[in-house]
Design a protein around this motif. Sequence first.
Motif, short mmCIF file in Angstrom:
data_model
loop_
_atom_site.label_atom_id
_atom_site.label_comp_id
_atom_site.label_asym_id
_atom_site.label_seq_id
_atom_site.Cartn_x
_atom_site.Cartn_y
_atom_site.Cartn_z
N ASP A 195 -1.91 -68.49 4.09
CA ASP A 195 -2.88 -68.86 3.06
C ASP A 195 -3.16 -70.38 3.11
OD1 ASP A 195 -4.71 -68.57 0.93
OD2 ASP A 195 -3.46 -67.08 -0.04
N THR A 196 -4.01 -70.85 2.18
CA THR A 196 -4.57 -72.19 2.32
C THR A 196 -3.62 -73.32 1.90
OG1 THR A 196 -5.67 -71.92 0.16
CG2 THR A 196 -6.97 -71.45 2.14
N PHE A 197 -2.73 -73.10 0.93
CA PHE A 197 -1.81 -74.19 0.57
C PHE A 197 -0.88 -74.54 1.72
CE2 PHE A 197 2.40 -75.51 -0.98
CZ PHE A 197 2.06 -76.79 -1.41
N PRO A 198 -0.18 -73.59 2.35
CA PRO A 198 0.65 -73.97 3.50
C PRO A 198 -0.17 -74.58 4.63
CG PRO A 198 1.28 -71.80 2.69
CD PRO A 198 0.02 -72.17 1.98
N ALA A 199 -1.38 -74.07 4.88
CA ALA A 199 -2.21 -74.61 5.96
C ALA A 199 -2.56 -76.07 5.71
CB ALA A 199 -3.47 -73.77 6.12
N ILE A 200 -2.92 -76.40 4.47
CA ILE A 200 -3.30 -77.77 4.14
C ILE A 200 -2.07 -78.67 4.09
CG2 ILE A 200 -4.32 -79.24 2.34
CD1 ILE A 200 -6.20 -76.82 1.74
N ALA A 201 -0.94 -78.14 3.64
CA ALA A 201 0.30 -78.91 3.67
C ALA A 201 0.67 -79.27 5.10
CB ALA A 201 1.42 -78.10 3.02
N LEU A 202 0.53 -78.32 6.01
CA LEU A 202 0.81 -78.58 7.43
C LEU A 202 -0.14 -79.64 7.98
CD1 LEU A 202 2.44 -77.70 9.97
CD2 LEU A 202 0.59 -76.07 10.42
N ALA A 203 -1.43 -79.55 7.60
CA ALA A 203 -2.42 -80.52 8.07
C ALA A 203 -2.10 -81.92 7.55
CB ALA A 203 -3.82 -80.09 7.64
N ALA A 204 -1.67 -82.02 6.28
CA ALA A 204 -1.36 -83.32 5.70
C ALA A 204 -0.17 -83.96 6.42
CB ALA A 204 -1.06 -83.17 4.21
N VAL A 205 0.87 -83.17 6.71
CA VAL A 205 2.03 -83.69 7.41
C VAL A 205 1.66 -84.09 8.85
CG1 VAL A 205 4.32 -83.09 8.28
CG2 VAL A 205 3.66 -82.45 5.96
N TYR A 206 0.76 -83.32 9.46
CA TYR A 206 0.27 -83.68 10.81
C TYR A 206 -0.42 -85.04 10.77
CZ TYR A 206 -2.43 -83.39 15.15
OH TYR A 206 -2.98 -83.66 16.37
N MET A 207 -1.28 -85.25 9.78
CA MET A 207 -1.97 -86.55 9.67
C MET A 207 -0.96 -87.69 9.47
SD MET A 207 -5.11 -85.85 10.07
CE MET A 207 -6.13 -84.37 10.04
N TYR A 208 0.06 -87.43 8.67
CA TYR A 208 1.04 -88.45 8.29
C TYR A 208 1.95 -88.84 9.46
CZ TYR A 208 4.87 -90.55 5.56
OH TYR A 208 5.83 -91.38 5.06
N THR A 209 2.42 -87.84 10.24
CA THR A 209 3.43 -88.15 11.26
C THR A 209 2.94 -88.06 12.70
OG1 THR A 209 4.22 -85.85 11.29
CG2 THR A 209 5.27 -87.35 9.74
N VAL A 210 1.80 -87.41 12.94
CA VAL A 210 1.31 -87.26 14.30
C VAL A 210 0.03 -88.05 14.54
CG1 VAL A 210 0.51 -85.63 16.06
CG2 VAL A 210 2.36 -84.96 14.50
N ALA A 211 -0.95 -87.91 13.63
CA ALA A 211 -2.25 -88.54 13.83
C ALA A 211 -2.27 -90.02 13.44
CB ALA A 211 -3.33 -87.79 13.06
N GLY A 212 -1.24 -90.48 12.75
CA GLY A 212 -1.15 -91.90 12.41
C GLY A 212 -2.05 -92.34 11.27
N ALA A 213 -2.45 -91.42 10.40
CA ALA A 213 -3.29 -91.78 9.25
C ALA A 213 -2.47 -92.53 8.21
CB ALA A 213 -3.90 -90.52 8.64
N SER A 214 -3.09 -93.50 7.55
CA SER A 214 -2.40 -94.24 6.49
C SER A 214 -2.40 -93.42 5.21
CB SER A 214 -3.08 -95.58 6.25
OG SER A 214 -4.31 -95.40 5.56
N LEU A 215 -1.50 -93.73 4.31
CA LEU A 215 -1.41 -92.99 3.05
C LEU A 215 -2.64 -93.20 2.18
CD1 LEU A 215 2.36 -93.53 2.15
CD2 LEU A 215 1.26 -91.40 2.89
N ASP A 216 -3.37 -94.29 2.40
CA ASP A 216 -4.58 -94.55 1.61
C ASP A 216 -5.81 -93.87 2.19
OD1 ASP A 216 -3.40 -96.11 -0.38
OD2 ASP A 216 -3.54 -97.93 0.83
#
Length: 449
Positions: A87-108
Amino acid sequence: MRLVLLSGGSGKRLWPLSNDARSKQFLKVLRDEEGRLESMAQRVWRQMAKAGLNQKGYIATSREQVDMVRNQLGSEIPLIVEPERRDTFPAIALAAVYMYTVAGASLDEVMVILPVDSYVETDFFEKVIQLDSVLEETGADLALIGVKPTYPSEKYGYIVPATEGSTRYGTAGWPVSHFREKPAEPEAEELILNGALWNCGVFAFKLKYMIDLLFSRGLPLQYEEMLHQYSRLTPTSFDYEVVEKAEKIVALPYDGPWKDLGTWNTLTEEMEEGIVGSHIMKENSPGTHVINELGIPIVALGLSDVVVAASPDGILVADKSSSPRIKTILQHIDFSPMYEEKAWGHFKVLEYMQRSSQGSDVRIQKCYIKSDSVLTERLQAVRSEVWAVLSGEGKLEVNGSTRCLNVGDVAVLPQGAEYHIHAYTDMEMVEIQYGLSPTQGTAALKLGT
């Protein structure tokens, strides 16, 4: 800003063209600006590119859909792949963690979540771009896009603005009071009179908001660990788990065309022609659409407002107003997909024969391999294959031995063989699989790239 397109779905509502391997967003029944057939996913990605957003875009999808995404959108598009559908909550949680630790996105940095299958015009993405400044201007936890309704629909959810004691945030939309999911028509009319908007499933938040939420719940913040624990996440929607519990939400109105093309009656409204497919005849059938993926003619005579859809998975003939019921009818029936798109091309099952007394089966399928693609397969120890080349040319490597493939060539693959087919040109081949059925052993592993 990072945009994540959610690509999921089981493919029941647009059966028989859609199935577990090919959801509605991958059906090529729309037309692009040059009149070529395209899918909803291709249309959205093309529109994002036109708005200058494709370099910031990602697709969040399941493992089952990876080959389909690669086939239609290219091998370079960045994917965030769920280990399983949750479902969508786990999918978006996974995407957020990907941005944070893999894609190098800033918290802002702002993350925008969009469905991959919404039918909109390109100017919709100009509104998407504004979500960044909306969050900055209002300090809201979440910023949504709400579509101004054109009629009191019972199919959509509604965003209800907070009108009492509140004012609009300049050009940044309205504060949100609450949400109402799929009301009956009289209530929908009342909601629209009070300024409610359709919830189109587009929302934005700063990455810090989602990371803090995951941290407060003791969920992993490292991508690899999130993948490892993914099966433990409760399968629930992002709307229920986050949106409806957020303290400060702003809705940005969009006054333009928007549709959820999730049923045959809504999808056919946006098809430019009544017929898709070859060898089809239609006469005196107003409002009737015929979509044919079979190599046989379909004749529609004297039918009004009917959809006829034919694929290797089956044939549907339905009144358009009744077509949404197909999902309910099929929910307890398990079909094995007879057509699938892969990163290397696609295949269609021509015949399947099972010898129950012997525990074996024969499966015949026609495969199309794209030029310069490689199909790799490892056969199980109890199954063999025969390949016959119908067109094109390439190279076959079996257990380290190499040979050329040309029209008319036949290749026999022994049990347990590992082979690679490298297509020099577009190739068509007939594949015959035989041996113990998958229930009697380990199924062959497709590794096409």
